[in-house]
Design a protein around this motif. Structure first.
Motif, PDB file in Angstrom:
ATOM      1  N   GLU A   1     -15.138   5.262 -39.995  1.00  0.00           N
ATOM      2  CA  GLU A   1     -16.536   5.471 -39.617  1.00  0.00           C
ATOM      3  C   GLU A   1     -16.843   4.710 -38.331  1.00  0.00           C
ATOM      4  O   GLU A   1     -16.165   3.749 -37.986  1.00  0.00           O
ATOM      5  CB  GLU A   1     -17.458   4.989 -40.742  1.00  0.00           C
ATOM      6  N   ASP A   2     -17.898   5.118 -37.678  1.00  0.00           N
ATOM      7  CA  ASP A   2     -18.372   4.441 -36.476  1.00  0.00           C
ATOM      8  C   ASP A   2     -18.833   3.040 -36.851  1.00  0.00           C
ATOM      9  O   ASP A   2     -19.708   2.863 -37.678  1.00  0.00           O
ATOM     10  CB  ASP A   2     -19.523   5.234 -35.865  1.00  0.00           C
ATOM     11  N   ASP A   3     -18.233   2.033 -36.246  1.00  0.00           N
ATOM     12  CA  ASP A   3     -18.589   0.642 -36.526  1.00  0.00           C
ATOM     13  C   ASP A   3     -19.409   0.027 -35.394  1.00  0.00           C
ATOM     14  O   ASP A   3     -19.458  -1.177 -35.236  1.00  0.00           O
ATOM     15  CB  ASP A   3     -17.335  -0.193 -36.772  1.00  0.00           C
TER      16      ASP A   3
ATOM     17  N   ARG B   1     -18.661   0.716 -32.306  1.00  0.00           N
ATOM     18  CA  ARG B   1     -17.803   0.923 -31.140  1.00  0.00           C
ATOM     19  C   ARG B   1     -17.307   2.361 -31.085  1.00  0.00           C
ATOM     20  O   ARG B   1     -16.532   2.714 -30.232  1.00  0.00           O
ATOM     21  CB  ARG B   1     -16.602  -0.019 -31.186  1.00  0.00           C
ATOM     22  N   GLY B   2     -17.733   3.174 -32.043  1.00  0.00           N
ATOM     23  CA  GLY B   2     -17.309   4.569 -32.105  1.00  0.00           C
ATOM     24  C   GLY B   2     -16.386   4.804 -33.286  1.00  0.00           C
ATOM     25  O   GLY B   2     -15.813   3.860 -33.830  1.00  0.00           O
ATOM     26  N   PRO B   3     -16.252   6.053 -33.718  1.00  0.00           N
ATOM     27  CA  PRO B   3     -15.353   6.370 -34.825  1.00  0.00           C
ATOM     28  C   PRO B   3     -13.899   6.220 -34.391  1.00  0.00           C
ATOM     29  O   PRO B   3     -13.608   6.116 -33.190  1.00  0.00           O
ATOM     30  CB  PRO B   3     -15.694   7.828 -35.135  1.00  0.00           C
TER      31      PRO B   3
END
Length: 67
Positions: A54-56, A58-60
């Motif tokens: 999942e996107d954290d 910083r992006g997926p």
């Protein structure tokens, strides 16, 4: 990222997902595909050991799990 991580070629991925190579190219360009098509392609990657992250913030992303 998932295709590179698994070493699957475009045509190989397309064959395993039973879609055209053009469909894979469209996905990689970020074009819209049917949800069912994306689910099929994702399932091929998951069988190859890819885990979708999942996107954290910083992006997926993806990672390859140890088999």
């Amino acid at each position: 990222m998932a295709r590179v991580a698994t070493g699957l070629g475009l045509r190989e991925l397309a064959a395993q997902a039973e879609v055209s190579p053009n469909t894979i190219s469209r996905l990689e360009r970020g074009e819209e595909l049917r949800a069912s098509t994306i689910e099929i392609i994702q399932a091929v990657f998951e069988r190859a050991g890819v885990v979708f992250l999942e996107d954290d913030g910083r992006g997926p992303g993806v990672r390859v799990r140890s088999l």
